[in-house]
Motif scaffolding. Structure first.
Motif, mmCIF file in Angstrom:
data_model
loop_
_atom_site.group_PDB
_atom_site.id
_atom_site.type_symbol
_atom_site.label_atom_id
_atom_site.label_comp_id
_atom_site.label_asym_id
_atom_site.label_seq_id
_atom_site.Cartn_x
_atom_site.Cartn_y
_atom_site.Cartn_z
ATOM 1 N N ASP A 84 25.588 43.598 41.943
ATOM 2 C CA ASP A 84 26.731 43.920 42.786
ATOM 3 C C ASP A 84 26.917 42.767 43.768
ATOM 4 N N PRO A 85 27.806 41.820 43.470
ATOM 5 C CA PRO A 85 27.961 40.640 44.340
ATOM 6 C C PRO A 85 28.287 40.986 45.787
ATOM 7 N N GLY A 86 28.950 42.111 46.010
ATOM 8 C CA GLY A 86 29.295 42.502 47.369
ATOM 9 C C GLY A 86 28.120 43.026 48.177
ATOM 10 N N ALA A 87 27.030 43.410 47.497
ATOM 11 C CA ALA A 87 25.825 43.900 48.167
ATOM 12 C C ALA A 87 24.609 43.249 47.501
ATOM 13 N N MET A 104 27.224 29.970 47.119
ATOM 14 C CA MET A 104 26.445 31.207 47.085
ATOM 15 C C MET A 104 27.318 32.365 46.596
ATOM 16 N N SER A 105 28.582 32.385 47.001
ATOM 17 C CA SER A 105 29.492 33.422 46.517
ATOM 18 C C SER A 105 29.645 33.342 45.003
ATOM 19 N N GLN A 106 29.782 32.122 44.486
ATOM 20 C CA GLN A 106 29.926 31.951 43.042
ATOM 21 C C GLN A 106 28.651 32.381 42.308
ATOM 22 N N LEU A 107 27.488 32.012 42.829
ATOM 23 C CA LEU A 107 26.236 32.410 42.190
ATOM 24 C C LEU A 107 26.068 33.923 42.190
ATOM 25 N N ARG A 108 26.436 34.561 43.271
ATOM 26 C CA ARG A 108 26.318 36.023 43.318
ATOM 27 C C ARG A 108 27.222 36.692 42.287
ATOM 28 N N LYS A 109 28.424 36.162 42.113
ATOM 29 C CA LYS A 109 29.320 36.729 41.110
ATOM 30 C C LYS A 109 28.722 36.610 39.711
ATOM 31 N N LYS A 110 27.972 35.550 39.475
ATOM 32 C CA LYS A 110 27.416 35.314 38.145
ATOM 33 C C LYS A 110 26.076 36.010 37.924
ATOM 34 N N LEU A 111 25.302 36.249 39.020
ATOM 35 C CA LEU A 111 23.914 36.666 38.845
ATOM 36 C C LEU A 111 23.555 38.007 39.480
ATOM 37 N N ARG A 151 26.706 30.294 32.381
ATOM 38 C CA ARG A 151 27.024 28.892 32.626
ATOM 39 C C ARG A 151 27.086 28.627 34.134
ATOM 40 N N LEU A 152 26.354 27.620 34.577
ATOM 41 C CA LEU A 152 26.396 27.217 35.982
ATOM 42 C C LEU A 152 26.920 25.791 36.096
ATOM 43 N N THR A 153 27.608 25.514 37.182
ATOM 44 C CA THR A 153 28.019 24.144 37.456
ATOM 45 C C THR A 153 26.798 23.343 37.927
ATOM 46 N N PRO A 154 26.859 22.006 37.897
ATOM 47 C CA PRO A 154 25.725 21.202 38.387
ATOM 48 C C PRO A 154 25.332 21.536 39.818
ATOM 49 N N THR A 155 26.302 21.779 40.690
ATOM 50 C CA THR A 155 25.964 22.095 42.077
ATOM 51 C C THR A 155 25.354 23.486 42.190
ATOM 52 N N GLU A 156 25.868 24.447 41.431
ATOM 53 C CA GLU A 156 25.255 25.781 41.419
ATOM 54 C C GLU A 156 23.806 25.696 40.970
ATOM 55 N N TRP A 157 23.537 24.828 40.001
ATOM 56 C CA TRP A 157 22.151 24.614 39.559
ATOM 57 C C TRP A 157 21.281 24.128 40.704
ATOM 58 N N GLN A 158 21.773 23.158 41.443
ATOM 59 C CA GLN A 158 20.966 22.596 42.535
ATOM 60 C C GLN A 158 20.660 23.644 43.596
ATOM 61 N N VAL A 159 21.659 24.447 43.930
ATOM 62 C CA VAL A 159 21.440 25.510 44.920
ATOM 63 C C VAL A 159 20.398 26.506 44.411
ATOM 64 N N LEU A 160 20.578 26.958 43.175
ATOM 65 C CA LEU A 160 19.670 27.958 42.618
ATOM 66 C C LEU A 160 18.259 27.390 42.452
ATOM 67 N N GLU A 161 18.153 26.153 41.991
ATOM 68 C CA GLU A 161 16.824 25.556 41.802
ATOM 69 C C GLU A 161 16.075 25.454 43.119
ATOM 70 N N LEU A 162 16.756 25.058 44.184
ATOM 71 C CA LEU A 162 16.102 24.941 45.481
ATOM 72 C C LEU A 162 15.557 26.288 45.942
ATOM 73 N N LEU A 163 16.305 27.360 45.706
ATOM 74 C CA LEU A 163 15.832 28.692 46.084
ATOM 75 C C LEU A 163 14.668 29.142 45.200
ATOM 76 N N ILE A 164 14.740 28.844 43.903
ATOM 77 C CA ILE A 164 13.672 29.250 42.985
ATOM 78 C C ILE A 164 12.377 28.532 43.304
ATOM 79 N N ARG A 165 12.459 27.292 43.747
ATOM 80 C CA ARG A 165 11.248 26.541 44.087
ATOM 81 C C ARG A 165 10.628 27.021 45.402
ATOM 82 N N ASN A 166 11.345 27.880 46.111
ATOM 83 C CA ASN A 166 10.829 28.433 47.369
ATOM 84 C C ASN A 166 10.989 29.953 47.356
#
Length: 229
Positions: free
Chosen positions: A208-211, A198-205, A153-168
């Motif tokens: 190893d979020p720390g690396a 970005m910290s939240q996305l790393r924890k979810k995806l 589950r992603l929040t709407p803002t997490e979606w926007q961040v991830l989508e922008l990176l995926i499109r590039n």
């Protein structure tokens, strides 16, 4: 088809809006550079017609900002006739350049030429990295762990961040581009927003979020999505 026209000449804006509407185009207008970026973010035009000599932000700055996240063709319409101006606009990402005054027939022909470059496949990308699959069309993120697939589950803002990176994929997306795209041009210095999401996305995806292996930070510049080979 949606066209954004950005120019501080109100008479020209009015004339182009009327003329292009008659030809069946949907028209959005902006009177300065900041409005142009906001309209590009909010309205996602198919083509952008852009003057160079605008207040607030000039056309070259607008092209740089838009090119950070959009592949929409950009046609510069400018009174600047010098070769250096044309070269600079084309180098930063414009697709074509026409000088004022111009005939409406020439402008329409250039718009048709840019239209032919637009992709006709409207399918949104599916990206896979590590054990994560992101389907932008379905707006679904899944992770596979021990052979079991589960939805993330992603929040709407997490979606926007991830989508922008995926499109590039594999490309640096600057902090300023991300902030303007998601929160607007008034927030281009609010980098704390990005660090949080970005910290939240790393924890979810990330494994190893720390690396992080996929959601990478480019120090002092921005972020990059590194896909598997």
């Amino acid at each position: 088809m949606k066209i954004l026209i950005a120019d501080d000449d109100t008479q020209l804006l009015r004339a182009l809006r009327i003329t292009l509407k008659v030809k069946g185009y949907r028209i959005i207008t902006a009177a300065n550079g900041a409005q142009a970026i906001e309209a590009a973010i909010d309205q996602r035009p198919d083509i952008i017609l852009l003057d160079l000599g605008m207040p607030e932000l000039d056309g070259v700055e607008v092209i740089r900002a838009v090119r950070g996240w959009s592949e929409a063709p950009i046609l510069v319409i400018s009174g600047r006739t010098g070769a250096a101006d044309k070269v600079e606009a084309l180098d930063v990402g414009a697709d074509d350049y026409v000088t004022k005054p111009f005939s409406i027939d020439e402008l329409l022909a250039r718009i048709r030429a840019l239209t032919r470059r637009l992709p006709h496949d409207n399918a949104l990308p599916v990206a896979t990295f590590g054990d994560v699959t992101v389907d932008l069309a379905a707006r679904v993120v899944t992770r596979t762990t021990a052979g079991e697939q589960r939805t993330v589950r992603l929040t709407p803002t997490e979606w926007q961040v991830l989508e922008l990176l995926i499109r590039n994929p594999g490309k640096l997306v600057t902090r300023q581009t991300m902030l303007a795209h998601i929160w607007g041009t008034d927030h281009v210095t609010d980098t704390g927003y990005l660090r949080l999401y970005m910290s939240q996305l790393r924890k979810k995806l990330e494994p190893d979020p720390g690396a992080p292996r996929y959601l990478l930070t480019e120090a002092g510049m921005g972020y990059r999505l590194q896909l598997d080979d």
